[in-house]
Design a protein around this motif. Structure first.
Motif, PDB file in Angstrom:
ATOM      1  N   HIS A  85      -8.927  19.621 -10.301  1.00 28.47           N
ATOM      2  CA  HIS A  85     -10.356  19.886 -10.163  1.00 28.47           C
ATOM      3  C   HIS A  85     -11.108  18.605  -9.823  1.00 28.47           C
ATOM      4  CE1 HIS A  85      -9.366  23.658 -12.281  1.00 28.47           C
ATOM      5  NE2 HIS A  85     -10.398  24.129 -11.624  1.00 28.47           N
ATOM      6  N   GLY A  86     -12.050  18.727  -8.892  1.00 27.31           N
ATOM      7  CA  GLY A  86     -12.914  17.611  -8.539  1.00 27.31           C
ATOM      8  C   GLY A  86     -14.338  17.882  -8.997  1.00 27.31           C
ATOM      9  N   ARG A  87     -15.244  16.969  -8.674  1.00 27.16           N
ATOM     10  CA  ARG A  87     -16.621  17.082  -9.137  1.00 27.16           C
ATOM     11  C   ARG A  87     -17.449  17.901  -8.147  1.00 27.16           C
ATOM     12  NH1 ARG A  87     -19.049  14.996 -13.303  1.00 27.16           N
ATOM     13  NH2 ARG A  87     -21.308  14.796 -13.343  1.00 27.16           N
ATOM     14  N   SER A  88     -17.919  19.071  -8.560  1.00 31.04           N
ATOM     15  CA  SER A  88     -18.700  19.910  -7.633  1.00 31.04           C
ATOM     16  C   SER A  88     -20.105  19.367  -7.416  1.00 31.04           C
ATOM     17  CB  SER A  88     -18.815  21.357  -8.104  1.00 31.04           C
ATOM     18  OG  SER A  88     -18.356  21.570  -9.358  1.00 31.04           O
ATOM     19  N   GLY A  89     -20.649  18.664  -8.391  1.00 29.55           N
ATOM     20  CA  GLY A  89     -22.032  18.205  -8.294  1.00 29.55           C
ATOM     21  C   GLY A  89     -22.247  17.095  -7.283  1.00 29.55           C
ATOM     22  N   THR A  90     -21.170  16.498  -6.774  1.00 30.46           N
ATOM     23  CA  THR A  90     -21.324  15.410  -5.806  1.00 30.46           C
ATOM     24  C   THR A  90     -20.793  15.816  -4.434  1.00 30.46           C
ATOM     25  OG1 THR A  90     -19.273  14.419  -6.617  1.00 30.46           O
ATOM     26  CG2 THR A  90     -21.322  13.586  -7.551  1.00 30.46           C
ATOM     27  N   SER A 149     -14.847  11.029  -7.320  1.00 35.85           N
ATOM     28  CA  SER A 149     -15.998  11.852  -7.738  1.00 35.85           C
ATOM     29  C   SER A 149     -17.342  11.355  -7.224  1.00 35.85           C
ATOM     30  CB  SER A 149     -16.041  11.936  -9.269  1.00 35.85           C
ATOM     31  OG  SER A 149     -16.311  10.667  -9.841  1.00 35.85           O
ATOM     32  N   PHE A 150     -17.384  10.230  -6.506  1.00 38.05           N
ATOM     33  CA  PHE A 150     -18.678   9.690  -6.070  1.00 38.05           C
ATOM     34  C   PHE A 150     -19.264  10.467  -4.901  1.00 38.05           C
ATOM     35  CE2 PHE A 150     -15.215   7.481  -4.077  1.00 38.05           C
ATOM     36  CZ  PHE A 150     -15.572   7.373  -2.749  1.00 38.05           C
ATOM     37  N   ALA A 151     -18.447  11.118  -4.080  1.00 39.38           N
ATOM     38  CA  ALA A 151     -18.966  11.935  -2.977  1.00 39.38           C
ATOM     39  C   ALA A 151     -17.828  12.668  -2.267  1.00 39.38           C
ATOM     40  CB  ALA A 151     -19.713  11.081  -1.952  1.00 39.38           C
ATOM     41  N   PRO A 196     -18.811   3.087  -3.860  1.00 40.80           N
ATOM     42  CA  PRO A 196     -18.721   3.164  -5.318  1.00 40.80           C
ATOM     43  C   PRO A 196     -18.290   1.830  -5.937  1.00 40.80           C
ATOM     44  CG  PRO A 196     -16.773   4.132  -4.342  1.00 40.80           C
ATOM     45  CD  PRO A 196     -17.696   3.784  -3.198  1.00 40.80           C
ATOM     46  N   PRO A 208      -6.761  11.757 -10.445  1.00 39.86           N
ATOM     47  CA  PRO A 208      -7.895  11.064  -9.840  1.00 39.86           C
ATOM     48  C   PRO A 208      -9.194  11.473 -10.532  1.00 39.86           C
ATOM     49  CG  PRO A 208      -6.584  12.229  -8.179  1.00 39.86           C
ATOM     50  CD  PRO A 208      -6.124  12.708  -9.515  1.00 39.86           C
ATOM     51  N   PHE A 209     -10.094  10.529 -10.674  1.00 40.22           N
ATOM     52  CA  PHE A 209     -11.372  10.805 -11.352  1.00 40.22           C
ATOM     53  C   PHE A 209     -12.479  10.069 -10.588  1.00 40.22           C
ATOM     54  CE2 PHE A 209     -13.915  10.035 -15.513  1.00 40.22           C
ATOM     55  CZ  PHE A 209     -14.602  11.206 -15.380  1.00 40.22           C
ATOM     56  N   LEU A 210     -12.816   8.845 -11.001  1.00 38.47           N
ATOM     57  CA  LEU A 210     -13.923   8.141 -10.355  1.00 38.47           C
ATOM     58  C   LEU A 210     -13.588   7.678  -8.936  1.00 38.47           C
ATOM     59  CD1 LEU A 210     -15.395   5.946 -13.226  1.00 38.47           C
ATOM     60  CD2 LEU A 210     -15.770   8.336 -12.701  1.00 38.47           C
ATOM     61  N   GLY A 211     -12.303   7.590  -8.634  1.00 40.55           N
ATOM     62  CA  GLY A 211     -11.893   7.214  -7.283  1.00 40.55           C
ATOM     63  C   GLY A 211     -12.248   8.273  -6.250  1.00 40.55           C
TER      64      GLY A 211
END
Lengths: 410, 410
Positions: B159-164, B253-255, B175, B248-251
């Motif tokens: 799962h990745g970040r949907s909000g970005t 989730s920035f966009a 980042p 993977p997380f912050l690598g």
């Protein structure tokens, strides 16, 4: 604090607590409620009276914000509004003058249905307990050091599935999937045979930020509205086979349960404790600062037998550090974001927050009160996690319970 | 197919295509639009005329569904409604009788602002290219086999970040975070120095399912509304240090950028191709069945120089298999869910879909048309990904481009 309500001072949901949730009565619309004792206050209804009576002055219209089916609109208002709202709720529940107006809007917990309190935007699960990470490392990666090399440098986390977050009381269907033991030649398919729990604390985020900006440790609590108890149900056999190299996926995404009540951070002032020293190694400057944890005592019950009493105060990473890390790359926040602490485990066996650790991957089964034993969960098992924290003047703040029962695989 | 519009048959956005997006004009509200040639049809406005004229008969009120700021309400209607809507749009754009009514609701692309077409529910990123997984394995894990042991048994995803997730054209801020090269004694902190792209296809999901149920390979396409081009921006230095053991997380989730236009699966009928053989090993029964891929040709431009031409037809896992896997554990779907294919790479160097692979982790830099060289992205760099697929009668279906420019770290 005295109240005109018939709620004893020592009640874990007394007027010193005031957690928020979403409730409905009969076929009525779900709306925001505040728990007091064993009753639920229809928050929007009393705010409307307050507004019309001029008691609620300048500021956002709490009546319309609370007459919605999730806390998200309220979360979006940010900390100043959360503080004002809490002060006003405290006043109307403690000053006898408001009794006649408020009393008709109190409903017995027995007559309401509780719903998922937030519409979850993004969900992140951290891994902030040193004992848990070390136990899992020993079980899953016996040939490597117990803690990954990055563990004390950053709060490790990953995104989970927000669409499968459910409210306490929702049944959990045993997941099906692929699993492969190291000795097996090929993976097999079927219902998980290592179904587990993870006792965690979840943090509810409010106040959106813009893409490309960061939230510092100092600013983090402006975005931390409150906490829930969280059970991160985990299928260990599915997880072990799938998680290298991109992390947990189907082993976790089938269900995550949270308590129906969100305890505001403001109700946990007396529970603040420093996080354990982060001196070896020291953390990088963006993670340093005044970050505190909480003295929260959890209890995990399996079919009525208490199997663990995890202590949240031992968590290595503070919530403000987790939030600062989550946004240091410029990732934006949305109201309704939720992040969890990761399994809360201590060094003693009876303080471990998962069956994986409690039974050491099933090799040391637990014995329940009915004489049966458990390595992992069986169909029909019910897990209930409760917790309390110290409140003002010797009171306790009781976190909303999170419970779920395992249904057979479909 | 002939049309009364002034759009040549060979136009990649001709009447054989009809992708959906969300647009606004001036200060007007964002609403659903359909691209035809270099114009945007105000879909809700013409559906309202059609409804009032009795052309749109039984079924959902498309006018109100399309007069909303995302495709989610339309996605929720499911495949029968998507088919009906497409047939009706085709009719009004090809039959001269509708010309007078429709023409006032066509707007030049130049005068509209395009928005994120969906409100993203959950975002999952897969890893479905064998060449990509193998390349990354060799670069990140040189002491292990190139492909993880589970890779050919299941479509690996996380799962990745949907909000970005942002629409094409949105700038991407470089980042900042922790990174540690193997030779470093401790991690350092600062802007990413290995900022990368990943050229991917994204699948837009419609039609919710209930928790505990599965979607089979056969049923999967009932939930696959259409495709977008997707750039999964990646900070390789941050990713390499953080991703063990939870992924993977912050690598990442920035966009994540997606194209403004969603190409319906129905427009890709002529592009269907079998996925490469999955016989060694054979897949488990729940992943078997009639699952096809697509013959889509991508082109990656960096500051105007074409640096890669990935071929989607080589992807190992089909979208129907990815969706069946995603739900096999009972995880529910929501309209607006998005899942991506993972980086699309082929065996030849100039078909690799990331700079990590194109430059072999920066050791073999690319030379751009202006004579400059690149290992990874520099501030000010613009990356544009385009693609086309075969359409009916020798036409082409052009996927909406996904572009973004790197802004300096803040």
């Amino acid at each position: 604090m005295t109240t005109w309500l018939d709620v004893p001072t020592e009640h874990p949901f007394g007027v010193h607590h005031l957690p928020y949730g979403v409730f409905s009565i009969g076929e009525g619309s779900p709306r925001v409620g505040v728990r007091v004792g064993d009753q639920v206050l229809d928050a929007g209804a009393v705010a409307a009276i307050g507004r019309d009576a001029g008691q609620v002055g300048e500021g956002p219209d709490l009546a319309s914000v609370w007459q919605t089916p999730s806390l998200n609109a309220f979360l979006a208002l940010g900390r100043p509004a959360w503080t004002t709202a809490r002060e006003w709720l405290t006043e109307i529940l403690t000053d006898e003058v408001h009794r006649a107006g408020v009393e008709p809007h109190l409903h017995s917990l027995d007559e309401v249905t509780l719903h998922l309190p937030i519409e979850v935007a993004d969900y992140v699960d951290f891994y902030a307990s040193e004992d848990h990470a070390s136990n899992v490392g020993q079980i899953f990666r016996p040939d490597s050091p117990a803690l990954p090399p990055n563990w004390k440098h950053l709060p490790i986390g990953y995104h989970g599935r927000s669409g499968t977050i459910v409210v306490s009381g929702t049944d959990v269907v045993r997941p099906t999937g692929q699993r492969k033991a190291p000795a097996d030649a090929a993976p097999s398919f079927g219902p998980s045979i290592r179904l587990d729990i993870e006792a965690e604390l979840g943090y509810v985020v409010g106040g959106a930020t813009t893409l490309g900006s960061r939230v510092s440790v100092e600013e983090a609590e402006d975005h931390l509205f409150g906490v829930v108890l969280l059970n991160d149900w985990s299928a260990r056999d599915i997880q072990a086979w799938e998680y290298v190299p991109l992390g947990p996926f189907l082993g976790k995404s089938f269900a995550t349960s949270i308590s129906a009540w969100v305890t505001p951070l403001d109700a946990l002032r007396e529970a603040r404790v420093p996080v354990p020293g982060q001196t070896d190694p020291p953390v990088l400057p963006y993670l340093a600062g005044e970050a505190t944890g909480f003295d929260i005592h959890l209890e995990v019950e399996l079919n009525g037998t208490v199997v663990s009493r995890p202590e949240y105060s031992r968590m290595y990473w503070a919530p403000a550090q987790m939030l600062a890390h989550l946004t240091v790359n410029g990732a934006s926040l949305r109201s309704g974001d939720l992040f969890a602490s990761g399994t809360i485990s201590g060094p003693a066996r009876d303080t471990r927050g998962s069956l994986l650790e409690l039974t050491w991957n099933g090799t040391e089964p637990l014995t329940l009160a009915d004489g049966s034993s458990r390595g992992f969960l069986e169909d029909g098992d019910t897990v209930t996690i409760t917790a309390w924290a110290p409140g003002p003047d010797g009171t306790r703040v009781g976190l909303g319970e999170v419970a779920g029962t395992i249904q057979p695989a479909r």
